[in-house]
Design an enzyme around this catalytic site. Sequence first.
Site, PDB file in Angstrom:
ATOM      1  N   ASP A 274     -10.628   2.176  -3.348  1.00  0.00           N
ATOM      2  CA  ASP A 274     -11.173   1.968  -2.000  1.00  0.00           C
ATOM      3  C   ASP A 274     -12.688   1.993  -2.034  1.00  0.00           C
ATOM      4  OD1 ASP A 274      -8.943   1.550  -0.571  1.00  0.00           O
ATOM      5  OD2 ASP A 274      -8.737   3.584   0.194  1.00  0.00           O
TER       6      ASP A 274
ATOM      7  N   ASP B 178       0.827  -1.210   0.000  1.00  0.00           N
ATOM      8  CA  ASP B 178       0.000   0.000   0.000  1.00  0.00           C
ATOM      9  C   ASP B 178       0.865   1.265   0.000  1.00  0.00           C
ATOM     10  OD1 ASP B 178      -2.293   1.521   0.139  1.00  0.00           O
ATOM     11  OD2 ASP B 178      -3.049   0.631   1.991  1.00  0.00           O
TER      12      ASP B 178
HETATM   13  C1  DGJ Z   1      -5.797   1.979   1.948  1.00  0.00           C
HETATM   14  C2  DGJ Z   1      -6.170   0.761   1.160  1.00  0.00           C
HETATM   15  O1  DGJ Z   1      -6.639   1.135  -0.089  1.00  0.00           O
HETATM   16  C3  DGJ Z   1      -7.198  -0.039   1.936  1.00  0.00           C
HETATM   17  O2  DGJ Z   1      -7.616  -1.141   1.192  1.00  0.00           O
HETATM   18  C4  DGJ Z   1      -6.588  -0.475   3.242  1.00  0.00           C
HETATM   19  O3  DGJ Z   1      -5.520  -1.364   2.998  1.00  0.00           O
HETATM   20  C5  DGJ Z   1      -6.106   0.742   4.013  1.00  0.00           C
HETATM   21  N1  DGJ Z   1      -5.245   1.570   3.214  1.00  0.00           N
HETATM   22  C6  DGJ Z   1      -5.373   0.324   5.262  1.00  0.00           C
HETATM   23  O4  DGJ Z   1      -4.835   1.381   5.921  1.00  0.00           O
END
Ligand code: DGJ
Length: 729
Positions: A540, A470
């Site tokens: 997201d 991430d």
């Molecule tokens: C952003 C990601 O896109 C989410 O899926 C998740 O992993 C969060 N970060 C966790 O902090």
Amino acid sequence: MIEYNEKSGLFHLSSDTFSYVLAVRDGRLLNLYYGDPLTPGTDLSYLLSSYYQVSSFEQIEQNLPLELPSVGTGWYGDPSVQAIGPDGNNITKLRFADYKILPHKEPLEGLPSVGVGSARLEKDETLEILLKDELTGLQAILSYTVLDSALARSMRLVNAGSDELLLTHMASAGFSLPSRRFEVLHLRGAWARERHIVRTPLGQAQVRIQSQRGASGHEENPFIALLAPETTENADPVYGLSLVYSGSFLAEAQVSPFDSTYVSIGLNPMTHQWHLAPGETFQCPEAVLVYSHEGMNGMSQIYHRLYRDHLCRSEWAGKERPILINNWEATYFRFDERKLLSLAKKASSLGIELLVLDDGWFGVRNDDRRSLGDWYVNPEKLPHGLSGIAKKVGELGMKFGLWVEPEMISPDSDLYRAHPDWCLHAPGRSRTEGRHQLILDLSREDVQDYLIRVLTSVFSSADISYVKWDMNRNMTESFSALLPPHLQMETQHRYILGLYRVLNTLTEAFPHILFESCSGGGGRFDPGMLYFMPQTWTSDDSDAVERLKIQYGTSLVYPASAMGAHVSAVPNHQIGRVTSMNMRADVAIGGNFGFELDLDRLSDQDLATAKAYVQKLKDLRRLTARGTFTRLISPFETNYTAWQFADEKRVLLCYYRILAEPNPIPHRVYLKGLEPSALYQIDEADASSLPESFRSVFTGSALMEAGVPMIWDKTGDFVSRTIVFHKVN
Ligand code: DGJ
């Protein structure tokens, strides 16, 4: 194929779908043609004189179809290359010096590129054209490789002079078309609504699509296309340029006073400069150009094949991906081993194959305010460590995956307390936090080495089959504590080179791990990341209706096998919408299928539906990952969406209605690309909920020309249907 005609002095690059013709006149490299294939041996030199029928030298320069325009020669647009010499002048006059045709494409030093390594193409002849500026000693080597139906282009800049040069413009590719009758197509968005398709008339304006964030970004994708106003999904011309790079970029279209259009893509001059000492080389990222006269679907399918089969180097690139459950939206930071195992147990009973442990397993990270950088297990949550949970998940017949966000550092972390200068920061300025975090300075080799060390240890500490990588904020202070002032404008690019080095080392060291990249969802969904990691968390926003636009838009350039798509809880956590389990699952079919919700809270009915989808996906995933994907009905234009996946044996049609309509008009969806005379029959399971008349045999031509009536078995908003057609002859 690459041909050089000694007599006419023309280079002809071609494939079954395009021709690209270059000429040299007065030392300038000109692009005489890019479009439908020309008959081999076609001589276009008769076009040259037409460019000189204008009144003055600078008008000629603006009228010429320059391949690599620069400043100080009569061209007044944005340059594609520019070097400032020690005397401060920026005149850059690159003239043709030589060429060679190489039997193979070489990898780009330090950068990802298409068709190298394990992802090699059989035929990848490369034309290299050398241009020289006699005064400064700057040399530009332009590389062109015909890769199936695409053209890879990159530029290497060499300082063969005796003084240092400052590079301020370094585009990867650009070409001129003799028309201004274009529309610009790009993928615009923001967090949670990435890659929406936008199409705007170019008129006589200059259009810039860019990122200055140190990441390709949620807001724009490193991609631009020119298309004719009449171009549709399935017909008429489109020219795409996609950049294999994960940092700041600029793509632009400039219309000349003589109504030609110059379109280019490359590093963003606002954020990238480079000092080139005598003897040094600067490698610009690769751009992949695709021309299709079969509309946007034609272009997309070329990108899909190329990026799926010849970009991703991972051994996972061509493999079926596991159906996963991710605990993020199920638990956020509130989990322990007991909860994870209960999730895993239920998941395994549904046939789910992988449990992904997301954010919050390390340091004292019980919220998003701390601990990034402290990559050691929180024993309160995981008393038996990562190996303990991985083992127990394994005993349930599932694989184990882990989330990391290695490029970041929380000010409240042991790592920051030990190394406060390891983040990007500028002297005298406050350190801007995003989500309470700073960015590690990956331009530094010591930071890169540290990351390689610590992640090697984490990835070897347990039986880890999957990693979600991430990255949750963009750059603000793009400065490095180690670089002298005059090199600070190199920080962003040095960061990306450092990131690529780390990714290269780790993905090579752990070839069995399936890596998925992520950046607050789809904030770094680009070919550069796909080179190392074959899939990306698309957004997201996991709401089924929003996902229709996001996945539809993403498919303009990227294959379904690159997109993570999960069924999440309702009301949806991002926008509060309630959709059925069927609708959510039917949308997630369009990517790498998974779940991201608390299975312990599902009703028995939803659990049964989820289980049925897992079974269905195991049967369909080869088709969705490797079949030809075609967009059929756009969510940007209608209340409906439809797409299809097709291989030699089956076609999967997916269609969706967003809002219910009173007294509805009967709509049809027209399949594409089938064999007209082939016979197709609807899968028994799908036919059972369709009218009796659907239990018959259809010709490909019927499905394409007469179409398939959209039948809804439910009223109300947000409904969907998927139908599998089997080829029966
Ligand atoms: C952003 C990601 O896109 C989410 O899926 C998740 O992993 C969060 N970060 C966790 O902090």
